[in-house]
Write a protein that holds these residues in place. Sequence first.
Motif, PDB file in Angstrom:
ATOM      1  N   ASP A   1       0.841  -1.195   0.000  1.00 41.99           N
ATOM      2  CA  ASP A   1       0.000   0.000   0.000  1.00 41.99           C
ATOM      3  C   ASP A   1       0.878   1.248   0.000  1.00 41.99           C
ATOM      4  O   ASP A   1       1.984   1.255   0.559  1.00 41.99           O
ATOM      5  CB  ASP A   1      -0.978   0.023   1.185  1.00 41.99           C
ATOM      6  CG  ASP A   1      -0.293   0.281   2.507  1.00 41.99           C
ATOM      7  OD1 ASP A   1      -0.228   1.441   2.928  1.00 41.99           O
ATOM      8  OD2 ASP A   1       0.186  -0.693   3.117  1.00 41.99           O
ATOM      9  N   LEU A   2       0.379   2.287  -0.643  1.00 44.12           N
ATOM     10  CA  LEU A   2       1.154   3.502  -0.867  1.00 44.12           C
ATOM     11  C   LEU A   2       1.547   4.175   0.440  1.00 44.12           C
ATOM     12  O   LEU A   2       2.690   4.638   0.578  1.00 44.12           O
ATOM     13  CB  LEU A   2       0.353   4.459  -1.751  1.00 44.12           C
ATOM     14  CG  LEU A   2       0.984   5.821  -2.040  1.00 44.12           C
ATOM     15  CD1 LEU A   2       2.331   5.675  -2.711  1.00 44.12           C
ATOM     16  CD2 LEU A   2       0.031   6.661  -2.899  1.00 44.12           C
TER      17      LEU A   2
ATOM     18  N   GLU B   1      -1.100   1.666  -6.879  1.00 47.66           N
ATOM     19  CA  GLU B   1      -2.355   2.082  -6.243  1.00 47.66           C
ATOM     20  C   GLU B   1      -3.366   2.550  -7.291  1.00 47.66           C
ATOM     21  O   GLU B   1      -4.565   2.278  -7.184  1.00 47.66           O
ATOM     22  CB  GLU B   1      -2.093   3.190  -5.227  1.00 47.66           C
ATOM     23  CG  GLU B   1      -3.368   3.626  -4.516  1.00 47.66           C
ATOM     24  CD  GLU B   1      -3.100   4.430  -3.272  1.00 47.66           C
ATOM     25  OE1 GLU B   1      -3.133   5.658  -3.367  1.00 47.66           O
ATOM     26  OE2 GLU B   1      -2.881   3.819  -2.208  1.00 47.66           O
TER      27      GLU B   1
ATOM     28  N   ARG C   1      -4.979  -0.439  -8.837  1.00 50.62           N
ATOM     29  CA  ARG C   1      -5.998  -0.979  -7.942  1.00 50.62           C
ATOM     30  C   ARG C   1      -7.269  -0.125  -7.956  1.00 50.62           C
ATOM     31  O   ARG C   1      -8.383  -0.644  -7.816  1.00 50.62           O
ATOM     32  CB  ARG C   1      -5.451  -1.071  -6.518  1.00 50.62           C
ATOM     33  CG  ARG C   1      -4.455  -2.191  -6.304  1.00 50.62           C
ATOM     34  CD  ARG C   1      -5.130  -3.534  -6.409  1.00 50.62           C
ATOM     35  NE  ARG C   1      -4.225  -4.618  -6.035  1.00 50.62           N
ATOM     36  CZ  ARG C   1      -4.469  -5.891  -6.235  1.00 50.62           C
ATOM     37  NH1 ARG C   1      -5.594  -6.267  -6.818  1.00 50.62           N
ATOM     38  NH2 ARG C   1      -3.603  -6.819  -5.869  1.00 50.62           N
ATOM     39  N   HIS C   2      -7.112   1.184  -8.126  1.00 46.46           N
ATOM     40  CA  HIS C   2      -8.279   2.067  -8.192  1.00 46.46           C
ATOM     41  C   HIS C   2      -9.119   1.750  -9.433  1.00 46.46           C
ATOM     42  O   HIS C   2     -10.351   1.690  -9.374  1.00 46.46           O
ATOM     43  CB  HIS C   2      -7.828   3.524  -8.223  1.00 46.46           C
ATOM     44  CG  HIS C   2      -8.940   4.498  -8.474  1.00 46.46           C
ATOM     45  ND1 HIS C   2      -9.867   4.835  -7.513  1.00 46.46           N
ATOM     46  CD2 HIS C   2      -9.287   5.197  -9.584  1.00 46.46           C
ATOM     47  CE1 HIS C   2     -10.730   5.700  -8.013  1.00 46.46           C
ATOM     48  NE2 HIS C   2     -10.401   5.938  -9.271  1.00 46.46           N
TER      49      HIS C   2
END
Length: 332
Positions: free
Chosen positions: A108-109, A318, A321-322
């Motif tokens: 995760d970012l 990320e 994933r969005h």
Amino acid sequence: MTGAPHTGRPLRVGLLGCADVALRRMLPAMVAHPEIEVTVIGSRDAARAKASADRFGGRPVTGYEDVVAADDVDAVYAPVPASLHATWVDAALRAGKHVLAEKPLTTDLASTRRLLDLARDRGLALVENVMFVHHTQHRAVRELLDSAVIGELRALHAVFTIPQPPPQDIRHRPDLGGGALWDVGVYPLRAALHFLGPALTVAGAVLSRGAGHQVDTAGAVVLRTPQGITAQLSFGMAHAYRSSYELHGSEGRIIVERAYTPPSDHVPLVRLESAAGARTLRLAPDDQVTATLTAFVAAVRARAQPDPAVLRLAQLLEQVRHFAPPTTAARG
């Protein structure tokens, strides 16, 4: 202070885990490297730690706590599952150790950003282990691009697919950071950053799951630069093996096979198609594992700032994933 550079002696490295990549590629290269000494090998399985230490040297310990606390460890190599990176890379940095972590640095970012800031604040080297960028074949490709032999760059097409891992493999487990995006998708994404620069944005993405899987097993991503150069990427872990990229220009293209994980004795072949005709450049073999370790040692000695590409890769992951969340409908 532990983790400080030591002029005149090798960098003392401890391992957090005995994953396949460590046993098959990294430990043999570390043992052979003149500037590295393996001093501690940690595993949650005591027998596995002992067997690895018997083979590669260093002393075995059970668990990871004793690795990050060891006085004879300057830097740790972390091949633990991706979901554990945030915890153990943090622990290593807070113990004053430099870190070479398998990719992705985290899943995760926010965690990636936090670890990079922590390393920067403490003056410690934190390196994400994306090895292919250190292979000399990509430098040759860059020189071809800079010479405009294919004209103006228009697009990148990159593919990395592998056969399906066995059922018990951690890449099938969502709780351990499994899935095609984290395992193989990072390679074409990193290739796009390498050749197209940091201003890339995600224009679209798809992640799909094979029947019966809890993680994504395939994906595709479209990226673009502000200048309109595009990158079309595909990846998967239930496929025939392919590891390649193509750079398309206004007057030709450059094609590289065995782009991401070539063995040290592989003879790279760079195919060039242009207005002048087609030719193949035969390059000298190169050991990207050794080159990666040499770069890591140099980063430690210099207490180098983290590579900005690590954060950019995390941002792109990320964004993917969005566009394509893990709940993407399964495909048979």
